[in-house]
Design an enzyme around this catalytic site. Structure first.
Site, short mmCIF file in Angstrom:
data_model
loop_
_atom_site.label_atom_id
_atom_site.label_comp_id
_atom_site.label_asym_id
_atom_site.label_seq_id
_atom_site.Cartn_x
_atom_site.Cartn_y
_atom_site.Cartn_z
N CYS A 64 0.86 -1.19 0.00
CA CYS A 64 0.00 0.00 0.00
C CYS A 64 0.89 1.23 0.00
O CYS A 64 1.66 1.43 0.95
CB CYS A 64 -0.92 -0.01 1.22
SG CYS A 64 -2.06 1.39 1.27
N CYS A 66 -3.20 7.28 -4.89
CA CYS A 66 -2.98 5.84 -4.81
C CYS A 66 -1.57 5.48 -5.26
O CYS A 66 -1.23 5.59 -6.44
CB CYS A 66 -4.01 5.07 -5.63
SG CYS A 66 -3.92 3.28 -5.38
#
Length: 333
Positions: free
Chosen positions: A90, A253
């Site tokens: 992530c 992101c």
């Protein structure tokens, strides 16, 4: 009977939440973070559900645990949790975790300004800027990223035929560019992204089996990335990444930006050394860069970097009591 008490540092990376859990770490089996991730999923997923879902979290909630390093050259390991599951990697979570951990003295770098972190997807290198105790930026040299599926199409209910690519940047992403049945992100509302993304994800997963060639535990598509024109003059492109059941990433992101750069590189639209400023649905930015060329089991690949910032906004003590009928969370779909 109380199931557990968890102390947390709450932060956000360019708008998307990161909840660094600083206590209550389960002891995980395995030698690598990939193995430990699978053990967490098998035995301790209730912790993720309790801390990420409502009523203690929400659809966009994302978090992490710091663990001791698995590798001799690493400073620490990170386990990532969010509403969509326990992730291999992530990007926004790494930026938020590093920021919160450094500012609160939970992480000590062997070399000032640099960190090496073991993550389930492999190992990442970190360069950060810190002054007067505050971290102003974090740059991640990410795992090898590549284009897995090119120029495919599926029929999507309510939309019709949708053309797409699938790229990997630590997670797999369906990447959808403007086309007859998708005019571009700048022409869609957030409600349309939330409406159509689950349909796209379901159709692609039904038609294609996507598995990382070096780690079969990384499989399937959880994230859908819609692309379009940026609003800010300094951005090269915009995106909205859908995940979970009802979430749009408020940051640009990190693994999604890595996947997007790998896709553009494979198509000859970016080259080694190029930067790529990616914009989120709220206008926040990550600075991406293609640092090196490599390969993943014969697939041409890149080593991308992503740079962004995070802010700590609170400290939280969460109690999970199994007499609570919603101890392990819920989602409203």
């Amino acid at each position: 009977m109380i199931q557990g008490t968890f102390f947390c540092i709450d932060a956000h990376t360019c708008g998307n939440p990161v909840r660094l859990v600083t206590s209550g770490h389960p002891e995980l089996r395995g030698r690598t973070m990939s193995e430990k991730r699978l053990d967490f999923i098998e035995r301790f997923d209730w912790i993720r559900q309790a801390l990420m879902f409502e009523p203690r979290g929400h659809a966009m909630m994302s978090g992490s645990f710091l663990y001791p390093a698995c590798s001799d050259n690493a400073d620490a390991s990170v386990l990532f949790i969010e509403t969509s599951g326990c992730l291999p990697m992530c990007g926004h979570g790494t930026i938020g975790t590093v920021t919160a951990a450094l500012e609160q003295g939970l992480l000590q770098a062997k070399v000032p300004g640099e960190l090496v972190l073991d993550v389930p997807a492999g190992q990442v290198q970190i360069h950060y800027q810190q002054q007067d105790g505050k971290v102003s930026s974090v740059k991640i040299r990410n795992v090898p990223s590549y284009l897995a599926i090119q120029d495919a199409s599926v029929h999507v209910a309510e939309l019709g035929e949708i053309r797409f690519d699938v790229a990997y940047g630590g997670n797999f992403y369906v990447i959808i560019e403007p086309q007859p049945n998708f005019p571009g992100l700048e022409h869609w509302s957030a409600a349309e992204v939330l409406r159509y993304s689950p349909l796209v994800r379901q159709a692609v997963n039904a038609a294609f089996e996507v598995v990382h060639p070096l780690d079969p535990s990384i499989r399937g598509i959880r994230h859908v990335q819609w692309t379009g024109k940026a609003r800010n003059p300094g951005s090269d492109a915009a995106n909205a990444v859908f995940y979970g059941e009802n979430a749009i990433d408020r940051s640009p992101c990190g693994t999604g930006t890595s996947a997007r750069m790998a896709q553009l590189f494979s198509k000859g639209l970016l080259k080694l050394g190029d930067s790529f400023v990616h914009e989120s649905i709220i206008g926040s930015q990550f600075i991406g860069r293609i640092e090196a060329e490599t390969e993943v089991a014969g697939h041409p690949a890149i080593i991308p970097s992503i740079e962004g910032w995070a802010k700590v906004y609170g400290f939280n003590q969460i109690q999970v009591d199994n007499t609570d009928p919603y101890a392990y969370g819920f989602e409203v779909k």
